[in-house]
Design a protein around this motif. Structure first.
Motif, short mmCIF file in Angstrom:
data_model
loop_
_atom_site.label_atom_id
_atom_site.label_comp_id
_atom_site.label_asym_id
_atom_site.label_seq_id
_atom_site.Cartn_x
_atom_site.Cartn_y
_atom_site.Cartn_z
N ARG A 399 0.83 -1.20 0.00
CA ARG A 399 0.00 0.00 0.00
C ARG A 399 0.87 1.25 0.00
NH1 ARG A 399 -4.26 0.36 4.60
NH2 ARG A 399 -2.36 0.11 5.84
N PRO A 400 0.50 2.26 -0.78
CA PRO A 400 1.27 3.52 -0.74
C PRO A 400 1.18 4.14 0.65
CG PRO A 400 -0.16 3.44 -2.67
CD PRO A 400 -0.55 2.29 -1.80
N LEU A 401 2.27 4.75 1.08
CA LEU A 401 2.29 5.37 2.40
C LEU A 401 1.39 6.60 2.45
CD1 LEU A 401 6.06 5.09 3.38
CD2 LEU A 401 4.16 3.60 4.02
N LEU A 402 1.21 7.28 1.34
CA LEU A 402 0.37 8.48 1.28
C LEU A 402 -0.63 8.32 0.16
CD1 LEU A 402 -0.33 11.36 2.22
CD2 LEU A 402 1.43 12.20 0.65
N HIS A 403 -1.88 8.55 0.50
CA HIS A 403 -2.95 8.44 -0.49
C HIS A 403 -4.00 9.48 -0.15
CE1 HIS A 403 -5.94 6.98 -3.20
NE2 HIS A 403 -6.75 6.55 -2.24
N ASN A 425 -0.49 5.69 5.78
CA ASN A 425 -0.44 4.26 6.03
C ASN A 425 0.84 3.81 6.72
OD1 ASN A 425 -2.97 3.81 4.77
ND2 ASN A 425 -1.99 3.86 2.76
N HIS A 426 1.68 4.75 7.14
CA HIS A 426 2.89 4.37 7.86
C HIS A 426 2.49 3.91 9.27
CE1 HIS A 426 6.98 4.41 9.44
NE2 HIS A 426 7.40 4.57 8.19
N VAL A 525 7.67 12.03 2.39
CA VAL A 525 7.14 10.79 2.96
C VAL A 525 8.30 9.94 3.47
CG1 VAL A 525 5.80 8.72 2.45
CG2 VAL A 525 5.18 10.90 1.42
N PRO A 526 8.16 9.31 4.64
CA PRO A 526 9.22 8.42 5.14
C PRO A 526 9.52 7.32 4.14
CG PRO A 526 7.63 8.88 6.87
CD PRO A 526 7.07 9.46 5.60
N SER A 527 10.79 7.10 3.91
CA SER A 527 11.23 6.11 2.94
C SER A 527 11.17 4.71 3.53
CB SER A 527 12.65 6.42 2.47
OG SER A 527 13.10 5.45 1.55
N GLU A 551 17.96 10.20 3.62
CA GLU A 551 17.84 8.76 3.68
C GLU A 551 16.51 8.31 4.28
OE1 GLU A 551 21.14 7.11 5.66
OE2 GLU A 551 22.58 7.61 4.09
N SER A 552 15.87 9.16 5.07
CA SER A 552 14.66 8.75 5.76
C SER A 552 13.38 9.19 5.07
CB SER A 552 14.67 9.30 7.19
OG SER A 552 14.71 10.72 7.17
N SER A 553 13.43 9.95 4.00
CA SER A 553 12.22 10.44 3.36
C SER A 553 12.47 10.74 1.89
CB SER A 553 11.70 11.71 4.07
OG SER A 553 12.65 12.75 3.98
N PHE A 554 11.39 10.85 1.15
CA PHE A 554 11.46 11.19 -0.27
C PHE A 554 10.26 12.05 -0.62
CE2 PHE A 554 8.95 7.42 0.05
CZ PHE A 554 8.00 7.50 -0.95
#
Length: 627
Positions: A399-403, A425-426, A525-527, A551-554
């Motif tokens: 599932r995508p973390l952000l929707h 969804n994290h 968003v957290p990677s 490193e922790s997000s994109f």
């Protein structure tokens, strides 16, 4: 109207400084995308990723008082820079539903100066029509997309380059432009002619100046214009001029696959043009202009007419590849085999030993690579037709973390309510999102009814910027910075009242409804995995448009569905009824009067009988007067 809070200012300032510091360090540490062309490639940092968080929030900061400067994207160079370079790429991602996602990217780099006022007369790879537009209208960045269909995030995952349904355009102008509104109007009319689109319908009623979204660092949002046409229909007439911008057109290379008959018989189709300047060093002494043409398409398993889970280039595009574009320095096809590393779910034919690991959209993926510049790729038949055959239906999509999604609630034709749902969804991390809404003037927002709730509790936005509309002049613009709790659904609601338009302002099919453009949601968003910073590793183009420096997000930008709203509509059949009734009355009244005035009355004597007529004939023969 703008509300600022101390916590939001501290968060945004620290986040902006963190991103800027990492952009200066990691841009020199990360390697080139294509090692054979180190001067033309490199890890890029888009202006959206660096400062999507709204540097306008801290208007009192010292950083906001600095002098306006160009977006800096560092491309490390180890030798004499190339004047221009062209690359083409196709990424194929088999989806768990049996559908298939194909993403074309064509990238042209040119070392020239459109900004300095120097007249550029010689064009080799860069299209002259766009170069003249950049020079004439002092454009710093240009982004335009035409999309047919809606991207189904929960079924297909995140796209490499998102775009809303219809037409979207946003432009950054140089600070030398004095009349931004006039230049914006002229530019949209010119682009309307270049792409054969309805961009000439863009005016002040559907254009806004976002103060935080789409924003580079330390710039004045007065030079930014953003507009959407959610009802724009994308057709062959838009694809043809788009293909003509390519150096090889549609005659060679990957562009030969772009057959309109197949592309528009799909579930989703989007084509875009992105133009931006990039600096080759930290001092920006030399500038590269990047033109990136993208085309994304999703083919449906059932509408394609084939019922089995088997795809090939010929089945998707009705064509195969015979050669690469001779002007391209790189021409490759990537197939996402992350879900089938050992061929459990599907197999590729012909197989390739070349595998390229890459981090895309915060997840580590594995791609099979086919290099079209190598003659061995085409084999003895001098034709390349990639076949993807499914072996198993098992597997699931993460599932995508952000929707996000949006809909209209309420009943009747007087009031209503817009609901925007954002899903985090994290499982354990929260993150902020920047929401941009462009609402037409004929939906009169009650901004005092704006509510934001998460997990049943009020979630106060850290930053709100709202510009009210003016009837028939400008639209509403609402920007908010909202913190999304982990594993939650955040709902934004606002009530509105429908306006009654003039009868000349309705569309030819008013009962179909009026479209409201998609909401724009931007976030870091957290990677899922840490980013690979190996400077010698080769990366595909789709991984470099929105790269991650942390490193922790994109960076992610997503769009909600457009809305279809019904407005109070008069009975347009009444004029027809009135016309018919009026014509009937006029015909009956005037016709009767005209008949009375023009008729000639005469006495009509009765006709004699048969015996009398015979007697008159005999009397006439005898010379006697008739009876």
């Amino acid at each position: 109207m703008a509300q600022h809070r101390c916590g939001a200012m501290v968060f945004l300032i620290s986040l902006s400084l963190f991103v800027v510091a990492h952009s200066q360090d990691s841009s020199l540490d990360n390697g080139q995308d294509i090692p054979e062309h180190k001067n033309a490639q490199g890890v890029e940092e888009t202006t959206e990723q660096r400062t999507w968080e709204a540097s306008e929030v801290g208007e009192g900061n010292a950083a906001d008082k600095q002098e306006h400067r160009e977006p800096v994207t560092v491309v490390p160079s180890t030798g004499p820079p190339q004047k221009d370079d062209f690359q083409e790429e196709l990424v194929i991602r088999p989806l768990q539903s049996g559908d298939i996602y194909a993403s074309f990217q064509f990238r042209t780099l040119w070392e020239t100066d459109f900004i300095g006022g120097n007249k550029v007369s010689h064009y080799r790879l860069f299209p002259k029509s766009l170069g003249q537009v950049i020079s004439k209208f002092s454009v710093r960045e240009l982004h335009i997309s035409f999309t047919q269909g809606y991207w189904r995030t929960m079924q297909w995952g995140q796209p490499y380059l998102p775009s809303p349904p219809g037409a979207e355009i946003w432009v950054w102008f140089q600070d030398s432009v004095t009349d931004v509104d006039g230049t914006w109007s002229e530019l949209t009319n010119v682009l309307s002619g270049i792409f054969c689109a309805s961009l000439n319908f863009i005016d002040s009623t559907n254009s806004i100046q976002p103060s935080a979204s789409f924003k580079p660092l330390v710039t004045d949002h007065r030079f930014l214009r953003y507009a959407t046409l959610p009802r724009e229909i994308v057709c062959t007439e838009n694809l043809t001029p788009w293909k003509k911008l390519l150096p090889c057109g549609s005659k060679a290379g990957l562009a030969v696959l772009l057959k309109s008959e197949k592309l528009f018989h799909s579930s989703f189709h989007s084509q875009a043009v992105h133009i931006r300047p990039m600096c080759q060093d930290t001092h920006c002494t030399s500038t590269l202009w990047e033109l990136r043409q993208t085309l994304n398409v999703v083919f449906d398993l059932h509408t394609s007419g084939q019922g089995k889970r088997e795809w090939s280039l010929f089945k998707m595009f009705s064509r195969t590849l015979t050669d690469a574009c001779p002007l391209a320095s790189s021409s490759k096809i990537y197939v996402d085999v992350s879900d089938s590393d050992e061929g459990e779910q599907f197999e590729l034919s012909p197989a390739t030993p070349l595998l390229s690991p890459a981090v895309a959209l915060g997840d580590r993926r594995t791609f099979s690579v086919y290099d079209l510049t190598q003659q061995t790729t085409f084999g003895t038949m001098l034709s390349f037709n990639l076949l993807i055959r499914w072996k198993s239906n098992d597997g699931h999509m993460r599932r995508p973390l952000l929707h996000a999604e949006r809909y209209v609630a309420g009943y009747g034709l007087q009031t209503g309510e817009i609901h925007t749902l954002m899903y985090n969804n994290h499982p354990y991390r929260s993150f902020p999102v920047l929401v941009l809404d462009l609402v037409p003037w004929y939906l009169r927002l009650y901004i005092h009814t704006l509510t934001v709730t998460s997990k049943g509790k009020t979630n106060s936005p850290s930053y709100i910027h709202y510009e009210p509309s003016k009837d028939r002049v400008k639209s509403h613009m609402l920007e908010m910075l909202v913190q999304l709790p982990p594993n939650s659904v955040t709902e934004v609601t606002v009530q509105f009242e429908r306006a009654l338009l003039k009868w000349t302002e309705y569309t030819p099919d008013p009962n179909h409804g009026f479209y409201v453009g998609s909401s724009v949601v931007s976030s870091l968003v957290p990677s899922i995995v840490a980013m690979d910073t190996n400077a010698t590793q080769e990366h595909p183009l789709f991984n470099s448009f929105f790269p991650s420096k942390e490193e922790s997000s994109f960076f992610v930008r997503i769009y909600t569905e457009p809305l279809l709203v019904n407005l109070p509509t008069p009975d347009f059949s009444m004029p027809y009824n009135v016309i018919c009734l009026t014509c009937t009355v006029v015909a009956v009244g005037y016709g009767s009067l005209f008949n009375l005035l023009t008729r000639n009355f005469q006495i009509d004597e009765p006709s004699p009988g048969l015996a009398k007529r015979i007697a008159n004939v005999i009397r006439k023969m005898r010379g006697v007067p008739p009876l």
